[in-house]
Design a protein around this motif. Structure first.
Motif, PDB file in Angstrom:
ATOM      1  N   HIS A   1       0.738  10.517  -2.305  1.00  0.00           N
ATOM      2  CA  HIS A   1       0.998  11.354  -1.132  1.00  0.00           C
ATOM      3  C   HIS A   1       2.188  10.809  -0.338  1.00  0.00           C
ATOM      4  O   HIS A   1       3.054  11.572   0.119  1.00  0.00           O
ATOM      5  N   ASP A   2       2.239   9.483  -0.166  1.00  0.00           N
ATOM      6  CA  ASP A   2       3.365   8.852   0.527  1.00  0.00           C
ATOM      7  C   ASP A   2       4.671   9.098  -0.226  1.00  0.00           C
ATOM      8  O   ASP A   2       5.712   9.379   0.378  1.00  0.00           O
ATOM      9  N   MET A   3       4.600   8.993  -1.548  1.00  0.00           N
ATOM     10  CA  MET A   3       5.808   9.141  -2.356  1.00  0.00           C
ATOM     11  C   MET A   3       6.378  10.549  -2.251  1.00  0.00           C
ATOM     12  O   MET A   3       7.598  10.734  -2.133  1.00  0.00           O
ATOM     13  N   ILE A   4       5.507  11.552  -2.290  1.00  0.00           N
ATOM     14  CA  ILE A   4       5.977  12.932  -2.144  1.00  0.00           C
ATOM     15  C   ILE A   4       6.608  13.136  -0.772  1.00  0.00           C
ATOM     16  O   ILE A   4       7.684  13.741  -0.647  1.00  0.00           O
ATOM     17  N   LYS A   5       5.955  12.612   0.261  1.00  0.00           N
ATOM     18  CA  LYS A   5       6.498  12.765   1.619  1.00  0.00           C
ATOM     19  C   LYS A   5       7.864  12.106   1.769  1.00  0.00           C
ATOM     20  O   LYS A   5       8.685  12.540   2.598  1.00  0.00           O
TER      21      LYS A   5
ATOM     22  N   LYS B   1       0.846  -1.185   0.000  1.00  0.00           N
ATOM     23  CA  LYS B   1       0.000   0.000   0.000  1.00  0.00           C
ATOM     24  C   LYS B   1       0.884   1.239   0.000  1.00  0.00           C
ATOM     25  O   LYS B   1       1.679   1.455   0.924  1.00  0.00           O
ATOM     26  N   TYR B   2       0.755   2.059  -1.052  1.00  0.00           N
ATOM     27  CA  TYR B   2       1.655   3.210  -1.192  1.00  0.00           C
ATOM     28  C   TYR B   2       1.037   4.184  -2.182  1.00  0.00           C
ATOM     29  O   TYR B   2       0.794   3.851  -3.341  1.00  0.00           O
TER      30      TYR B   2
ATOM     31  N   SER C   1      16.967   2.737 -12.278  1.00  0.00           N
ATOM     32  CA  SER C   1      16.858   3.744 -11.220  1.00  0.00           C
ATOM     33  C   SER C   1      15.455   3.780 -10.619  1.00  0.00           C
ATOM     34  O   SER C   1      15.199   4.586  -9.720  1.00  0.00           O
ATOM     35  N   CYS C   2      14.554   2.899 -11.088  1.00  0.00           N
ATOM     36  CA  CYS C   2      13.188   2.851 -10.568  1.00  0.00           C
ATOM     37  C   CYS C   2      13.225   2.374  -9.112  1.00  0.00           C
ATOM     38  O   CYS C   2      13.623   1.244  -8.826  1.00  0.00           O
ATOM     39  N   ALA C   3      12.800   3.265  -8.195  1.00  0.00           N
ATOM     40  CA  ALA C   3      12.976   2.998  -6.778  1.00  0.00           C
ATOM     41  C   ALA C   3      11.676   2.702  -6.041  1.00  0.00           C
ATOM     42  O   ALA C   3      11.681   2.000  -5.025  1.00  0.00           O
ATOM     43  N   ARG C   4      10.540   3.221  -6.530  1.00  0.00           N
ATOM     44  CA  ARG C   4       9.286   3.010  -5.820  1.00  0.00           C
ATOM     45  C   ARG C   4       8.123   3.166  -6.795  1.00  0.00           C
ATOM     46  O   ARG C   4       8.135   4.057  -7.657  1.00  0.00           O
ATOM     47  N   ILE C   5       7.108   2.307  -6.649  1.00  0.00           N
ATOM     48  CA  ILE C   5       5.927   2.318  -7.511  1.00  0.00           C
ATOM     49  C   ILE C   5       4.687   2.337  -6.633  1.00  0.00           C
ATOM     50  O   ILE C   5       4.568   1.536  -5.696  1.00  0.00           O
ATOM     51  N   CYS C   6       3.772   3.236  -6.914  1.00  0.00           N
ATOM     52  CA  CYS C   6       2.531   3.284  -6.138  1.00  0.00           C
ATOM     53  C   CYS C   6       1.705   2.021  -6.368  1.00  0.00           C
ATOM     54  O   CYS C   6       1.949   1.252  -7.302  1.00  0.00           O
ATOM     55  N   ASP C   7       0.704   1.810  -5.523  1.00  0.00           N
ATOM     56  CA  ASP C   7      -0.084   0.590  -5.600  1.00  0.00           C
ATOM     57  C   ASP C   7      -1.198   0.693  -6.641  1.00  0.00           C
ATOM     58  O   ASP C   7      -1.318   1.681  -7.366  1.00  0.00           O
ATOM     59  N   LYS C   8      -2.023  -0.336  -6.705  1.00  0.00           N
ATOM     60  CA  LYS C   8      -3.041  -0.461  -7.745  1.00  0.00           C
ATOM     61  C   LYS C   8      -4.099   0.639  -7.681  1.00  0.00           C
ATOM     62  O   LYS C   8      -4.752   0.938  -8.682  1.00  0.00           O
ATOM     63  N   ASP C   9      -4.287   1.275  -6.529  1.00  0.00           N
ATOM     64  CA  ASP C   9      -5.288   2.332  -6.414  1.00  0.00           C
ATOM     65  C   ASP C   9      -4.890   3.590  -7.177  1.00  0.00           C
ATOM     66  O   ASP C   9      -5.724   4.464  -7.424  1.00  0.00           O
TER      67      ASP C   9
END
Length: 547
Positions: free
Chosen positions: A436-440, A432-433, A497-505
């Motif tokens: 908003h989480d990514m910006i923070k 779950k990500y 360099s792909c470090a984080r991917i948001c979830d399905k939502d």
């Protein structure tokens, strides 16, 4: 198409002239004609059998037939004026055969049994002539026949049934909203396509399909009258495989970014987006020019979709890998040797890129491709490793596979089908990500939305991409708008360099109506899905004024 014919068809509209010429072929018709019935399925089957039987009697060992009716409606407006309305219809039959181990193709729009039989004979003659210079025979993957089948895009509202006045009223309201909120200029457009395609082959398939696609879009510009500078913002809409419900079933599902813009999923509020675009175009006039350097890049699906298209979709087309597109569009850095090594690190371990012909609402969604192969999904990059390409019936043996991936497509009945990109999408993160989480979680970054200018080399390796909106992130918060931003990398470095991917939502679609390929050129429509994604330490250049 001759210039005079093109001008006549487009009604001298500037906006229509910007479309690929192939999309404007056919005869001009009324909006009502777009809803008129055509050949019934029984007649299509009889005509298809005429072609198949004629081809076999002339020596073909395989034949397929595509009977197609292609309907298109394009509406163009600027400020308070309608610039053009284009309604077009094109229909006919294309016949492809294998004779003496070689492909042949011919087409006609004369839909009589005699002309169709003659067309089939021409296709066989072409194959036999080509066989004189063919070095290796065609190897066609087996494909079972499906008998009589039908498939339709699952739409709620047929866009062609919506009155033209209602569509124009919407565009006028879009333009008015933009002008009311500070736009100096605005153009808005609606594109609708309906492909009525019937496929038959000597394998025993008789498949009738009804395919719908649409694209609402606009461009808003704001001008500083003192300096003469101007800035623009395009729509953040996605071209999509849906009916008119994409526009009319609002309120749209929104994704709201703190101190940033609003984007949409599977429904689109065009008026609301135009209002925001006018305000953002004005804000861009005074936005800070970006200092060049390394940043963590947070890419919205409306931006990352194009990067996926160019750095994943195209380089993993097998015909490009093999050099068949070298004369026009180049080759690919992703060679067969890299695939065979089974350890080529295309991206970081969280990168999973999938080819897909069955995902709902996508423009590549079909029941069967133009070789009668059912839609399917398969992995291109799994846990960062290159695992497959995109291929058709006469290519998959080169990959050691025995079944086509269903990547065959032709722009029209009079175009020969060949390998075209399926939907290619980045899979969501499992945890779950949210955005908003990514910006923070980002200390020094840039958040980019929308498709901008792009450049990539002929091997689809070194590239540069821009966007529509750029927001500076410091210490986990958006602090303001930036301008003059473009990011540079190469395909392997970028995806690693792909470090984080948001979830399905957060998963959303983007894509293109006009993906060009081939000689003679053809266009196809394809979608690219992904969530918002962060790439760490990407090189950013300043494309504009000195700072």
């Amino acid at each position: 198409m001759k210039r005079r014919e093109f001008a006549k068809l487009s009604g001298l509209g500037v906006s229509a002239a910007l479309l690929p010429a192939g999309l404007l072929t056919g005869r001009r018709v009324s909006a009502e004609d777009l809803l008129s019935p055509w050949l019934d399925v029984a007649l299509k089957k009889r005509l298809a059998d005429v072609a198949l039987n004629a081809a076999k009697s002339k020596g073909a060992t395989y034949a397929d037939v595509r009977i197609g009716r292609y309907l298109r409606q394009y509406l163009f407006t600027r400020e308070n004026k309608v610039q053009n309305i284009v309604n077009s219809e094109s229909y006919g039959i294309g016949i492809r055969v294998i004779a003496n181990g070689t492909w042949g193709f011919a087409s006609t729009n004369e839909m009589s049994a005699e002309s169709i039989a003659r067309c089939a004979a021409e296709a066989v003659d072409m194959a036999k002539a080509n066989a004189e210079i063919q070095l290796e025979p065609v190897v066609l993957a087996p494909q079972k026949g499906f008998g009589e089948k039908t498939w339709k895009t699952p739409i709620k509202k047929n866009a062609f049934e919506i009155p033209v006045k209602e569509k124009i009223d919407l565009l006028m309201e879009v333009n008015g909203a933009a002008m009311k909120n500070g736009a100096s200029f605005v153009t808005s457009n609606l594109f609708f396509v309906n492909e009525q395609k019937y496929f038959a082959s000597t394998d025993g398939s008789y498949i009738d399909q009804d395919i719908h696609r649409m694209w609402p879009t606009f461009t808003v510009s704001a001008v500083n009258k003192q300096t003469g500078r101007f800035k623009s913002r395009d729509a953040l809409s996605a071209p999509i495989g849906m009916g008119y419900e994409y526009l009319s079933d609002n309120p749209a599902e929104k994704i709201v970014i703190p101190n940033g813009p609003t984007t949409y999923r599977y429904a689109y509020n065009m008026i609301e987006d135009a209002t925001a675009a006018a305000l953002q175009a004005k804000e861009k006039l005074s936005a800070k020019s970006v200092p060049a350097g390394k940043y963590d890049m947070i890419l919205d699906p409306s931006n990352l979709g194009l990067t996926i298209h160019e750095s994943v979709g195209h380089p993993l087309e097998l015909d490009r890998v093999l050099g068949y597109e070298a004369n026009l569009a180049g080759t690919s850095f992703a060679t067969m040797e890299k695939l065979k090594s089974k350890n080529f690190q295309y991206g970081s371990k969280i990168v999973n890129l999938r080819a897909d012909k069955i995902q709902p609402n996508t423009m590549g969604l079909v029941g069967y491709d133009d070789e009668g192969v059912p839609g399917k999904q398969w992995d291109l990059v799994k846990n960062g490793i290159l695992v497959n390409f995109q291929a058709t019936r006469d290519q998959v043996h080169l990959l050691g596979e025995k079944e086509s991936q269903g990547c065959s497509f032709a722009e029209s009945w009079d175009s020969v089908q060949f390998q075209r990109m399926p939907n290619v999408s980045l899979q969501p993160g499992l945890d779950k990500y949210s955005i908003h989480d990514m910006i923070k979680d980002t200390e020094k970054g840039i958040y980019i939305l929308g498709r901008g200018s792009s450049s990539i080399d002929q091997q689809r390796y070194n590239f540069q991409f821009s966007g529509q909106l750029f927001y500076e992130i410091k210490n986990g918060a958006i602090v303001g708008m930036l301008d003059d931003v473009a990011y540079q990398s190469n395909t392997q470095e970028f995806w690693n360099s792909c470090a984080r991917i948001c979830d399905k939502d957060d998963y959303r679609l983007f894509g293109t109506f006009f993906d060009g390929k081939g000689q003679p050129g053809q266009v196809s429509a394809v979608s690219h899905g992904c969530p918002t994604t962060r790439f760490n330490g990407v090189n950013v250049i300043n494309t504009g004024r000195k700072i």
